[in-house]
Design an enzyme around this catalytic site. Structure first.
Site, PDB file in Angstrom:
ATOM      1  N   GLU A   1       8.114  17.776  -5.423  1.00 25.33           N
ATOM      2  CA  GLU A   1       7.673  18.714  -6.455  1.00 25.33           C
ATOM      3  C   GLU A   1       6.487  18.138  -7.223  1.00 25.33           C
ATOM      4  OE1 GLU A   1      11.453  19.257  -8.472  1.00 25.33           O
ATOM      5  OE2 GLU A   1      12.297  19.768  -6.515  1.00 25.33           O
TER       6      GLU A   1
ATOM      7  N   SER B   1      13.652  22.845  -4.410  1.00 29.97           N
ATOM      8  CA  SER B   1      14.741  23.096  -3.450  1.00 29.97           C
ATOM      9  C   SER B   1      15.139  21.754  -2.849  1.00 29.97           C
ATOM     10  CB  SER B   1      14.258  24.028  -2.330  1.00 29.97           C
ATOM     11  OG  SER B   1      13.747  25.242  -2.823  1.00 29.97           O
ATOM     12  N   GLU B   2      15.848  20.957  -3.632  1.00 26.08           N
ATOM     13  CA  GLU B   2      16.119  19.583  -3.200  1.00 26.08           C
ATOM     14  C   GLU B   2      16.903  19.514  -1.897  1.00 26.08           C
ATOM     15  OE1 GLU B   2      16.277  20.577  -6.338  1.00 26.08           O
ATOM     16  OE2 GLU B   2      14.816  19.283  -7.334  1.00 26.08           O
TER      17      GLU B   2
ATOM     18  N   HIS C   1      19.149  13.839 -17.105  1.00 25.41           N
ATOM     19  CA  HIS C   1      17.991  13.164 -16.514  1.00 25.41           C
ATOM     20  C   HIS C   1      18.114  11.644 -16.480  1.00 25.41           C
ATOM     21  CE1 HIS C   1      16.254  17.136 -17.301  1.00 25.41           C
ATOM     22  NE2 HIS C   1      15.320  16.837 -16.424  1.00 25.41           N
TER      23      HIS C   1
END
Ligand SMILES: Cc1ncc(C[n+]2csc(CCOP(=O)(O)OP(=O)(O)O)c2C)c(N)n1
Ligand SMILES: [Mg+2]
Lengths: 328, 335
Positions: B29, B65-66, B135
């Site tokens: 990304e 879209s991992e 995160h």
């Protein structure tokens, strides 16, 4: 599309291979000669072979737990497949994959997946290789109507479409995911979902006709090879056996009339008649072909029997490309 | 020698690998805009623009879209490419758990060695930076539990550069866990391309009284603790395993055999963490040389809270590491 007679005969040969191989495997499971279970493609041969033969030898393919048909359709030798089913050293995966995880890289079979839907991204990656390296190869991802509701399919379709990857997404809609009728869990029509991703979506209503399937998939393969990106092809078909061999469910989830109607549309028998009617082969030739394929399956079983079992150390082999990890 | 930051070293290793081998590609990304800085310098212009250098066929932005990113990399690796996937934050790896565990890790094994998967999955652990629970994870122990994956966790610019290059050139899947906290760390780095082998620990400093095995950002914290302890008369040996899979047990066991004491400093969560595994192996194999119980300094089993006041004390730091060393040397309370 008009196909050479040799190609038509090869289609029948491959469908017969799947039929006889799976019939034998079913028997062997019931006799305890194959550990675990198997999922047969009996009834779905046209859909498998029609799609596989739309690919070239160097093209890639991935599949799922209903796995034997895919590599057979792509041209894999039967002996190492059968040896794999019985867990032997000469198995195509050295006895470590078994029925649900066959792979034969020699014929572009990059692996079947026991996790429903999970191999679709792998086929997408093979298509990316083709695109980046410019090899002109096409990738085909087989998956069921059940897998059509996995998120990774839609991630893959979006990525393939936006990157114009040479891939065909092939939904083998046998109308059930184990006991669950597709229409009870699937909104709309699978093929139509393609439009949301800017790619064509075709629905092959007659998945029992190897030629119909072949024509549709061939168009998708040509499109992919021409750099125009992916296609979703949904093929309607029916599995003749239970979800897996030996499975006994208390509920009869498929009604008898439906089953009977589909059993009449046996793809192997239908194509045999077609070949005869078209004068491509006579009855004697076709009977000889059947005997020949039966002998191939017998030889595969014999090959499996003759194979030694894997050495215990094989359980620790190929975790990595270099030997380490075992017992650390 | 050139002074290079940890992040700059990561960029340099990737650039050199891309120059050396056409099959190496990068996708992820926002990689085209170098948003996370992980292609090199602070800006596109700073250390070279990968998109300009290598073109859009080899540098590819992906959708968010991992799952398909990871699976696509696996499929591409099986068929001739050598992808580097930039997954940005380590916490996002969970989105692709099936592909990591069932496909990336198992494909070679399950298919009897027919597949090899030369692919690197890079992610940064953004802990200590007030990014809160979604995160900040340090999830490498979960992946240590999955045979088939190799894992690197560099704690210096040199190690980041040399290990990453080895990872890219290697035929097995590698997960690179990079510590965001260390991005700005600078040191002199050897010029040109070089490789650091996996499974070879770095002895950061030698000492006689205690062995500290330190992982990722715990390495500089342990170094700080060691200088303080030196003033207290405690001689500390620090070992950075650098790669968690494979792990250099020999170096750790030899060190413990000499010092007789072990502290493991690991920023991952405590239960079944990397520190737990190191402790277990040392207890199994070097019990007789231990003069004191092994101590773990880890992040406690909690999620990472947002407020810096809450977050900061959770990770191993010089204070907590030094205190653990004092405990195992029986000098606690003397400082
Ligand atoms: C992720 C995952 N969920 C559930 C299962 C259990 N399971 C195996 S096959 C199957 C049905 C799959 O149906 P479909 O995709 O239509 O393929 P078919 O068996 O009909 O060929 C299920 C639920 C699984 N293997 N993987
Ligand atoms: Mg189905």
């Amino acid at each position: 599309m008009t196909l050479a007679n040799d190609t038509l005969l090869e289609m029948q040969r491959r469908m017969l291979r799947i039929r006889y191989f799976d019939e034998r495997a079913s028997k062997m499971v019931k006799r305890g000669e194959i550990p675990g279970t198997v999922h047969t493609s009996i009834g779905q041969e046209a859909q498998v072979v029609g799609a596989c033969m739309a690919l070239g030898d160097g093209d890639y393919m991935t599949g799922n737990h209903r796995s034997h048909g895919h590599p057979i359709g792509k041209g894999a030798a039967l002996g190492p497949l059968m040896a794999e089913l019985v867990g032997k050293a000469w198995g195509v995966c050295e006895g470590k994959g078994g029925s649900m995880h066959l792979a034969d890289f020699k014929v572009g079979s990059l692996g079947e997946s026991g996790i429903v839907g999970s191999s679709i991204p792998i086929a997408t990656g093979a298509a990316l290789s083709s695109k980046v390296l410019g090899t002109g190869k096409v990738s085909l991802a087989f998956f069921g109507d059940g897998a059509a509701n996995q998120g990774c399919l839609y991630e893959a379709m979006n990525l393939a479409s936006v990157w114009k990857l040479p891939i065909v997404f092939l939904c083998e809609n046998n109308q059930y995911a184990l006991s669950t009728p597709a229409h009870t869990v699937t909104a709309g029509v699978v093929a139509e979902r393609a439009h949301g991703f800017g790619m064509p979506g075709l629905r092959v209503e007659d998945g029992q006709s190897v030629l119909t399937v072949h024509d549709a998939v061939r168009e998708a393969v040509d499109r992919a090879r021409a750099g125009k990106g992916p296609t979703l092809v949904e093929v309607l078909t029916y599995r003749f056996n239970e979800h897996s061999e030996g499975l006994r469910l208390a509920v009869d989830y498929r009604n008898a009339a439906e089953k009977e109607a589909w059993l009449k549309r046996d793809p192997v028998k239908m194509f045999r008649s077609y070949l005869e009617e078209q004068g491509i082969a006579d009855a004697a030739m076709l009977t000889a072909m059947e005997a020949e394929i039966m002998a191939e399956v017998d030889a595969a079983v014999q090959f499996a029997e003759e194979s030694p079992f894997p050495e215990p150390s094989v359980a620790f082999k190929d975790i990595y490309t270099e030997p380490f990890g075992a017992g650390q | 020698m050139t002074v290079m930051s940890y992040l700059g070293a990561i960029g340099a290793a990737q650039r050199e690998a891309m120059e050396a081998d056409e099959r190496v590609i990068i996708f992820g990304e926002d990689v085209e805009a170098n948003v996370y800085g992980t292609m090199g310098g602070k800006s596109r212009a700073d250390k070279g623009d990968f998109l300009q250098m290598f073109g859009s066929n080899r540098i590819r932005n992906t959708p968010i879209s991992e799952e398909v990113m990871v699976g696509t990399a696996a499929g591409a690796a099986m068929t001739g490419l050598r992808p580097i996937v930039d997954l940005s934050y380590s916490t996002f790896l969970y989105m692709a758990m099936d592909q990591f565990v069932n496909q990336v890790a198992k494909s070679r094994y399950m298919f009897g060695g027919q597949a090899s998967l030369p692919v690197v999955f890079r992610s940064a652990m953004f802990y200590g930076l007030s990014t809160a629970a979604h995160h900040s994870d340090r999830p490498y122990p979960m992946f240590m539990n999955v045979p088939g994956l190799k894992i690197m966790a560099p704690a210096s610019p040199t190690d980041a550069k040399g290990l990453l290059r080895t990872a890219i050139d290697m035929d097995d899947p590698v997960m690179s866990f990079e510590a965001c906290m260390l991005w700005g760390m600078k040191e002199e780095v050897e010029d040109g391309a070089f490789h650091i082998p996996f499974g070879v620990a770095r002895t950061v400093r030698t000492g006689n009284d205690v062995t500290i095995v330190a992982i990722s950002s715990a390495v500089p914290a342990a170094v700080q603790a060691a200088s303080r302890l030196e003033a207290e008369g405690i001689s500390v040996e620090i070992i950075d395993p650098r790669t968690l899979v494979p792990f250099d047990w020999e170096t750790v066991l030899n060190s413990v055999a000499r010092t007789g004491r072990l502290v493991v400093a690991d920023p991952a969560n405590r239960t079944c963490g990397a520190a737990a595994e190191v402790s277990a192996v040392v207890a199994e194999k070097a019990f007789d040389s231990l003069k004191a119980p092994i101590m773990r300094v880890t992040t406690p089993d909690t999620h990472i809270p947002f407020s810096p006041v809450l977050e900061k004390p959770l990770y191993p730091n010089a204070d907590t590491i030094a205190e653990a060393v004092r405990k195992v040397t029986g000098t606690s309370g003397r400082a």
